[in-house]
Write a protein that holds these residues in place. Sequence first.
Motif, PDB file in Angstrom:
ATOM      1  N   ASP A 140      89.231 -50.423  19.942  1.00 53.99           N
ATOM      2  CA  ASP A 140      88.672 -50.401  18.286  1.00 53.99           C
ATOM      3  C   ASP A 140      87.560 -51.793  17.558  1.00 53.99           C
ATOM      4  OD1 ASP A 140      89.116 -49.961  15.615  1.00 53.99           O
ATOM      5  OD2 ASP A 140      91.533 -49.375  15.463  1.00 53.99           O
ATOM      6  N   LEU A 141      86.912 -51.223  17.537  1.00 57.13           N
ATOM      7  CA  LEU A 141      85.616 -52.285  16.879  1.00 57.13           C
ATOM      8  C   LEU A 141      85.247 -52.404  15.924  1.00 57.13           C
ATOM      9  CD1 LEU A 141      82.771 -50.625  19.164  1.00 57.13           C
ATOM     10  CD2 LEU A 141      84.402 -52.769  20.204  1.00 57.13           C
ATOM     11  N   GLU A 142      86.574 -51.699  14.767  1.00 57.46           N
ATOM     12  CA  GLU A 142      86.846 -51.903  13.461  1.00 57.46           C
ATOM     13  C   GLU A 142      87.321 -52.516  13.047  1.00 57.46           C
ATOM     14  OE1 GLU A 142      85.366 -48.174  10.716  1.00 57.46           O
ATOM     15  OE2 GLU A 142      86.033 -47.936  11.935  1.00 57.46           O
ATOM     16  N   GLN A 143      88.148 -52.896  13.824  1.00 56.04           N
ATOM     17  CA  GLN A 143      89.479 -53.923  14.379  1.00 56.04           C
ATOM     18  C   GLN A 143      88.947 -55.159  14.991  1.00 56.04           C
ATOM     19  OE1 GLN A 143      91.737 -53.640  11.459  1.00 56.04           O
ATOM     20  NE2 GLN A 143      90.695 -51.854  11.095  1.00 56.04           N
ATOM     21  N   GLY A 144      88.057 -54.703  15.597  1.00 54.92           N
ATOM     22  CA  GLY A 144      88.100 -55.767  16.553  1.00 54.92           C
ATOM     23  C   GLY A 144      88.908 -55.792  17.854  1.00 54.92           C
ATOM     24  N   VAL A 145      89.476 -54.779  18.330  1.00 56.00           N
ATOM     25  CA  VAL A 145      90.145 -54.690  19.520  1.00 56.00           C
ATOM     26  C   VAL A 145      89.492 -54.199  20.519  1.00 56.00           C
ATOM     27  CG1 VAL A 145      92.837 -53.943  19.725  1.00 56.00           C
ATOM     28  CG2 VAL A 145      92.333 -55.079  17.700  1.00 56.00           C
ATOM     29  N   LEU A 146      90.319 -54.740  21.950  1.00 49.60           N
ATOM     30  CA  LEU A 146      89.127 -54.311  22.740  1.00 49.60           C
ATOM     31  C   LEU A 146      91.371 -53.805  23.916  1.00 49.60           C
ATOM     32  CD1 LEU A 146      86.636 -56.232  24.099  1.00 49.60           C
ATOM     33  CD2 LEU A 146      86.320 -54.386  22.971  1.00 49.60           C
ATOM     34  N   THR A 147      91.533 -52.786  24.383  1.00 48.32           N
ATOM     35  CA  THR A 147      92.424 -52.697  25.136  1.00 48.32           C
ATOM     36  C   THR A 147      91.907 -52.693  26.962  1.00 48.32           C
ATOM     37  OG1 THR A 147      93.571 -50.549  24.132  1.00 48.32           O
ATOM     38  CG2 THR A 147      93.961 -50.768  26.120  1.00 48.32           C
ATOM     39  N   VAL A 148      91.970 -53.697  27.172  1.00 48.27           N
ATOM     40  CA  VAL A 148      92.037 -53.262  28.748  1.00 48.27           C
ATOM     41  C   VAL A 148      92.830 -53.669  29.848  1.00 48.27           C
ATOM     42  CG1 VAL A 148      90.604 -55.532  30.076  1.00 48.27           C
ATOM     43  CG2 VAL A 148      90.196 -55.568  27.779  1.00 48.27           C
ATOM     44  N   VAL A 149      92.210 -52.927  31.152  1.00 45.95           N
ATOM     45  CA  VAL A 149      93.247 -52.762  31.720  1.00 45.95           C
ATOM     46  C   VAL A 149      92.498 -54.153  33.564  1.00 45.95           C
ATOM     47  CG1 VAL A 149      93.529 -50.674  33.533  1.00 45.95           C
ATOM     48  CG2 VAL A 149      93.227 -50.487  31.660  1.00 45.95           C
ATOM     49  N   ASP A 150      93.636 -54.663  33.448  1.00 40.46           N
ATOM     50  CA  ASP A 150      93.007 -55.187  35.245  1.00 40.46           C
ATOM     51  C   ASP A 150      93.358 -54.608  36.224  1.00 40.46           C
ATOM     52  OD1 ASP A 150      92.795 -57.088  37.451  1.00 40.46           O
ATOM     53  OD2 ASP A 150      93.815 -58.899  36.260  1.00 40.46           O
ATOM     54  N   GLU A 151      92.475 -54.248  36.699  1.00 35.92           N
ATOM     55  CA  GLU A 151      92.650 -52.955  38.017  1.00 35.92           C
ATOM     56  C   GLU A 151      92.743 -53.445  39.762  1.00 35.92           C
ATOM     57  OE1 GLU A 151      88.527 -50.843  38.216  1.00 35.92           O
ATOM     58  OE2 GLU A 151      89.009 -49.303  36.932  1.00 35.92           O
ATOM     59  N   ALA A 152      93.033 -54.485  39.471  1.00 33.15           N
ATOM     60  CA  ALA A 152      93.642 -55.259  40.661  1.00 33.15           C
ATOM     61  C   ALA A 152      95.043 -55.244  40.660  1.00 33.15           C
ATOM     62  CB  ALA A 152      92.861 -57.027  40.332  1.00 33.15           C
ATOM     63  N   THR A 153      95.650 -55.553  39.006  1.00 33.63           N
ATOM     64  CA  THR A 153      97.159 -55.782  38.527  1.00 33.63           C
ATOM     65  C   THR A 153      97.512 -54.241  38.612  1.00 33.63           C
ATOM     66  OG1 THR A 153      96.898 -56.098  36.455  1.00 33.63           O
ATOM     67  CG2 THR A 153      96.712 -57.720  39.366  1.00 33.63           C
ATOM     68  N   GLY A 154      96.521 -53.467  37.415  1.00 36.35           N
ATOM     69  CA  GLY A 154      97.064 -52.511  36.851  1.00 36.35           C
ATOM     70  C   GLY A 154      97.859 -52.576  35.616  1.00 36.35           C
ATOM     71  N   GLU A 155      97.856 -53.829  34.971  1.00 40.20           N
ATOM     72  CA  GLU A 155      98.311 -54.327  33.868  1.00 40.20           C
ATOM     73  C   GLU A 155      96.753 -53.759  32.676  1.00 40.20           C
ATOM     74  OE1 GLU A 155      99.485 -58.276  34.199  1.00 40.20           O
ATOM     75  OE2 GLU A 155     100.668 -58.338  35.719  1.00 40.20           O
ATOM     76  N   GLU A 156      97.718 -53.668  31.517  1.00 42.91           N
ATOM     77  CA  GLU A 156      97.102 -53.364  30.650  1.00 42.91           C
ATOM     78  C   GLU A 156      97.447 -54.331  29.549  1.00 42.91           C
ATOM     79  OE1 GLU A 156      95.745 -48.998  28.927  1.00 42.91           O
ATOM     80  OE2 GLU A 156      97.316 -49.512  27.663  1.00 42.91           O
ATOM     81  N   ARG A 157      96.246 -55.355  28.648  1.00 47.54           N
ATOM     82  CA  ARG A 157      96.293 -55.935  27.440  1.00 47.54           C
ATOM     83  C   ARG A 157      95.480 -55.509  26.474  1.00 47.54           C
ATOM     84  NH1 ARG A 157      93.654 -57.822  31.612  1.00 47.54           N
ATOM     85  NH2 ARG A 157      91.501 -59.194  30.280  1.00 47.54           N
ATOM     86  N   ARG A 158      95.465 -56.377  25.474  1.00 47.43           N
ATOM     87  CA  ARG A 158      95.395 -56.183  23.944  1.00 47.43           C
ATOM     88  C   ARG A 158      94.522 -57.842  23.749  1.00 47.43           C
ATOM     89  NH1 ARG A 158      96.413 -52.706  19.062  1.00 47.43           N
ATOM     90  NH2 ARG A 158      96.401 -55.026  18.017  1.00 47.43           N
ATOM     91  N   GLU A 159      93.024 -57.537  23.619  1.00 48.64           N
ATOM     92  CA  GLU A 159      92.115 -58.376  23.403  1.00 48.64           C
ATOM     93  C   GLU A 159      91.816 -58.315  21.644  1.00 48.64           C
ATOM     94  OE1 GLU A 159      89.503 -59.992  26.070  1.00 48.64           O
ATOM     95  OE2 GLU A 159      90.956 -60.452  27.150  1.00 48.64           O
ATOM     96  N   GLU A 160      92.105 -59.601  20.787  1.00 51.73           N
ATOM     97  CA  GLU A 160      91.144 -59.213  19.950  1.00 51.73           C
ATOM     98  C   GLU A 160      90.978 -60.847  18.946  1.00 51.73           C
ATOM     99  OE1 GLU A 160      94.638 -58.066  16.954  1.00 51.73           O
ATOM    100  OE2 GLU A 160      95.912 -57.975  18.628  1.00 51.73           O
ATOM    101  N   GLY A 161      90.339 -60.573  17.807  1.00 54.02           N
ATOM    102  CA  GLY A 161      90.022 -61.397  17.257  1.00 54.02           C
ATOM    103  C   GLY A 161      88.578 -62.613  17.594  1.00 54.02           C
ATOM    104  N   ARG A 162      87.895 -61.176  18.597  1.00 54.47           N
ATOM    105  CA  ARG A 162      86.387 -62.527  19.104  1.00 54.47           C
ATOM    106  C   ARG A 162      85.287 -60.922  19.051  1.00 54.47           C
ATOM    107  NH1 ARG A 162      87.837 -64.845  25.685  1.00 54.47           N
ATOM    108  NH2 ARG A 162      88.997 -66.009  24.820  1.00 54.47           N
ATOM    109  N   VAL A 163      84.083 -61.797  19.012  1.00 57.86           N
ATOM    110  CA  VAL A 163      83.037 -60.844  18.291  1.00 57.86           C
ATOM    111  C   VAL A 163      82.697 -60.606  19.759  1.00 57.86           C
ATOM    112  CG1 VAL A 163      81.043 -60.953  18.154  1.00 57.86           C
ATOM    113  CG2 VAL A 163      82.413 -62.248  16.381  1.00 57.86           C
TER     114      VAL A 163
END
Length: 465
Positions: A140-163
Amino acid sequence: MPVGERNEAVTVVGAGLVGSLLSVFLARRGHTVEVLERRPDMRREVIDAGRSINLAISTRGLYALKQVGLEEEALRHAIPMRGRMIHPPKGALMYQPYGKDDSQHINSLSRAWLNKFLMSAAEATGKVRIRFRQRVSSADLEQGVLTVVDEATGEERREEGRVVFGTDGSGSAVRQALEKVPGFESTAETLGHGYKELTIPPGPGGAFQMEKHALHIWPRGTYMLIALPNEDGSFTCTLFLPWKGPVSFESLDSPARLEAFFEEQFPDAKALIPDLTQAFFGRPTGSMVTVKCAPWNVGGKAVVMGDAAHAIVPFFGQGMNCGFEDCTVLEGLLGKSGDWETLFGELGRLRKTNADAIADMAVENFVEMRDSTGNPRFLLEKAVEKVLLNTFPGEFVSRYSMVSFSRVPYRLAYEVGAIAGGIVSDLSEGLTRAEDVDLERAKRLIHERLVPFMKEHADGFRTEG
């Protein structure tokens, strides 16, 4: 305060050529950079081969590397290619120089080597962390949020607050997220041809089995084979064929048909490729796409660069050079005052029209390479062009020389090339030898058509960025 002096943490999506070089530039400006790369670390794991076209690095790409002190090492691993070597179905080879003399050449460079080199250079800044096997699944680039999947572990996380800088290639996840933003427009046009990578191994003692300092082309009308030299004496060959039709990837559906096709159309290459059948059927067939989009940014939250913003087909050897030029233009903007939104808007304004121009020239050059390079009229015009380049230095320029051997904006090179090409075509009428060209008429045409245009756009010829 310029954005390039705020020591801000940023995210780069994609550790390919452009993403890695961009990270070096950003780190040198004081930014802490996290790079998210979907692939494993190619320096430690073997990644599937067969989908990489050798690089032809030229002035624009070398200039970018020079800005961060990496040009000399890259050139140590590059092989100068001073012209095209044309392989007809029968008869003698024909050589076409690229420039007015041997000082004007492009350079064959391993894509894998350069990518590894740039990743290591980025990490060596101490401000870049590359995280591998990290897939951006949504954004969601308007909010500056990435959803990232670590394909080594399968874990999903949110990253935000960065350009966010999207340098994740023609299939960019960041650009796909941009497509959800109102007002964003994007086109992706797939070429009706695919490509297959083959290899000519080195000869005894690592010897080159063909001319070392040339880009080899087997032009055959609707299809062609090319070969670029490698450091170890081998050549990376790329076969470009239509997907469907009488002569196509679809029609070459058996070893017998493949062998017969190469024997008829590329006999000298066939003799040098020992594992033709195994390589052809064992390697994937790549596709080629032209991507154009606008705008390149969402406010000051995110921007796309390189292939993510402007993927082009490889027939002018400018894809990486164009992406690297994005980085040098951005670097010039980082030293100016203003916020990220202003900077990204200016980057798109400077680069969009030029990226579109080289995309169009790349498609045109594909037609030239496969159809025209063996044509007698084409060869005559190229010879006349060389005479004019040497006789009227500074007044007559060719499109190829401006694209490959200068940093003049691509859009101007495109327009100058059309004028110069018309002059060459007119002067070639009725000629059988280039040395018989009417130089008095040539001078008059250059001063009537070309010189006024170049004077009118003198500021543009001082290069962008």
